[in-house]
Design a protein around this motif. Structure first.
Motif, short mmCIF file in Angstrom:
data_model
loop_
_atom_site.label_atom_id
_atom_site.label_comp_id
_atom_site.label_asym_id
_atom_site.label_seq_id
_atom_site.Cartn_x
_atom_site.Cartn_y
_atom_site.Cartn_z
N PRO A 24 0.80 -1.23 0.00
CA PRO A 24 0.00 0.00 0.00
C PRO A 24 0.83 1.28 0.00
CG PRO A 24 -0.78 -1.56 1.66
CD PRO A 24 0.55 -2.06 1.17
N SER A 25 2.09 1.21 0.42
CA SER A 25 2.90 2.42 0.52
C SER A 25 3.48 2.86 -0.82
CB SER A 25 4.05 2.19 1.51
OG SER A 25 4.95 1.20 1.02
N ALA A 26 3.36 2.02 -1.83
CA ALA A 26 3.98 2.35 -3.12
C ALA A 26 2.97 2.25 -4.25
CB ALA A 26 5.15 1.41 -3.38
N ILE A 27 1.79 2.82 -4.02
CA ILE A 27 0.71 2.68 -4.99
C ILE A 27 0.54 3.97 -5.78
CG2 ILE A 27 -1.76 2.35 -5.29
CD1 ILE A 27 -1.68 0.57 -2.83
N GLU A 28 0.58 3.86 -7.07
CA GLU A 28 0.25 4.96 -7.96
C GLU A 28 -0.83 4.48 -8.92
OE1 GLU A 28 3.66 6.38 -9.98
OE2 GLU A 28 4.69 7.04 -8.16
N GLU A 29 -1.67 5.39 -9.34
CA GLU A 29 -2.70 5.02 -10.30
C GLU A 29 -2.07 4.55 -11.60
OE1 GLU A 29 -5.58 7.97 -11.11
OE2 GLU A 29 -6.67 7.65 -9.24
N ARG A 30 -2.62 3.48 -12.15
CA ARG A 30 -2.20 3.02 -13.47
C ARG A 30 -3.36 2.29 -14.13
NH1 ARG A 30 -0.79 -2.25 -14.35
NH2 ARG A 30 -0.43 -3.65 -12.58
N ASP A 31 -3.19 1.97 -15.38
CA ASP A 31 -4.26 1.34 -16.15
C ASP A 31 -4.25 -0.18 -15.96
OD1 ASP A 31 -5.14 3.75 -17.20
OD2 ASP A 31 -3.74 3.65 -18.89
N TYR A 32 -5.44 -0.73 -15.79
CA TYR A 32 -5.63 -2.17 -15.69
C TYR A 32 -6.66 -2.60 -16.73
CZ TYR A 32 -3.38 -1.88 -11.09
OH TYR A 32 -2.51 -1.65 -10.06
N LEU A 33 -6.48 -3.79 -17.28
CA LEU A 33 -7.51 -4.41 -18.10
C LEU A 33 -8.39 -5.21 -17.16
CD1 LEU A 33 -8.80 -5.02 -20.82
CD2 LEU A 33 -7.21 -6.95 -21.06
#
Length: 269
Positions: free
Chosen positions: A185-194
């Motif tokens: 949880p400490s290294a979460i950035e928004e990114r695209d998922y299918l």
């Protein structure tokens, strides 16, 4: 993107709420019996309005609260259109006939009760029922603003069972943790998922049953064999029941996919 889940009271069917962001029009997927309260809470908490309902297939446990949800949202002023009291309810065309009487066409009974008795409420047919557009099976169809879905026919569980794929930009979404896609949880950035709404086609470690009216085991094997070869392993699967998973996990942990690779639609198997 907003992607959240609530559960229907009967058979614990998953109901999903999707929207491009807060203060936007939302899509609610598979509002089963008893899902209205949770779906409304998600709409309120994310400042969303109800723009459309999508049914992955038309078995009773996935459709029962569709019109009930629309009526409740209208009563609370939570419809996306200010000048209309109807909301489109989309279903794959081969399953459309089931919405006339999903209790009878699903054929589910438990302890001598039909589905309406288990739900404790009568069936309310959607007032604006539409077939999911044919164009949506060849390219993304924007079902509400900012939420585009592309459908893939996946019959076997029912004639019209389909999976719906979308690109979702997500950060620390709880459903991603459940699927074991995220673990820090400490290294979460928004990114695209299918992401794929898989209905009752593929579950975590299992697949949809084929012994209900309209089910076809051989067709299901063919569907699963195709999907196993066509869906990217990193795809996040949002099933109609149970936990979120990934296609990679199902390649390793789903015995029904392994069987389908062998049988693959051969009626002599």
């Amino acid at each position: 993107m907003i992607l959240e889940r609530t559960l229907a009271a009967v058979f614990g069917a998953n109901c999903y709420v999707l929207a491009a962001g807060p203060d936007r029009s939302a899509l609610v997927v598979d509002p089963g019996a008893g899902a209205t309260r949770g779906a409304l809470a998600l709409l309120r908490s994310n400042r969303l309005t109800l723009g459309a309902v999508l049914l992955t297939h038309a078995h009773a446990d996935h459709v029962w609260d569709a019109q009930r949800l629309i009526d409740a949202a209208h009563a609370e002023g939570l419809l996306s259109s200010d000048d209309a009291v109807t909301v489109p309810v989309y279903v794959p065309e081969p399953d459309r006939y089931r919405l006339e009487d999903p209790d009878a066409t699903t054929g589910i009974r438990a302890s001598g009760m039909g589905f309406a008795e288990m739900a404790g409420s009568p069936w309310l047919a959607p007032t604006d029922l539409r077939a999911f557009p044919a164009e949506g099976f060849t390219r993304a169809f924007e079902i509400v603003p900012g939420v585009g879905l592309q459908a893939v026919a996946a019959p076997g569980h029912s004639e019209g069972s389909s999976m719906f794929f979308l690109n979702a930009r997500l950060g620390d979404n709880q459903l991603l943790f459940e699927a074991e896609v995220l673990d820090d949880p400490s290294a979460i950035e928004e990114r695209d998922y299918l992401v794929a709404l898989s209905g009752d086609v593929i579950f975590k470690g299992s697949v949809g049953r084929t012994d209900l009216p309209g089910g076809d085991q051989v067709q299901m094997w063919a569907t699963l064999r195709f999907l196993a070869s066509a869906i990217a392993p990193e795809t996040v699967l949002l099933p109609g029941h149970g936990a979120v998973t990934t296609m990679e996990h199902e390649h390793h942990g789903n015995p029904y996919l392994a069987e389908a690779r062998i049988r693959g639609g051969d009626r002599r198997a």
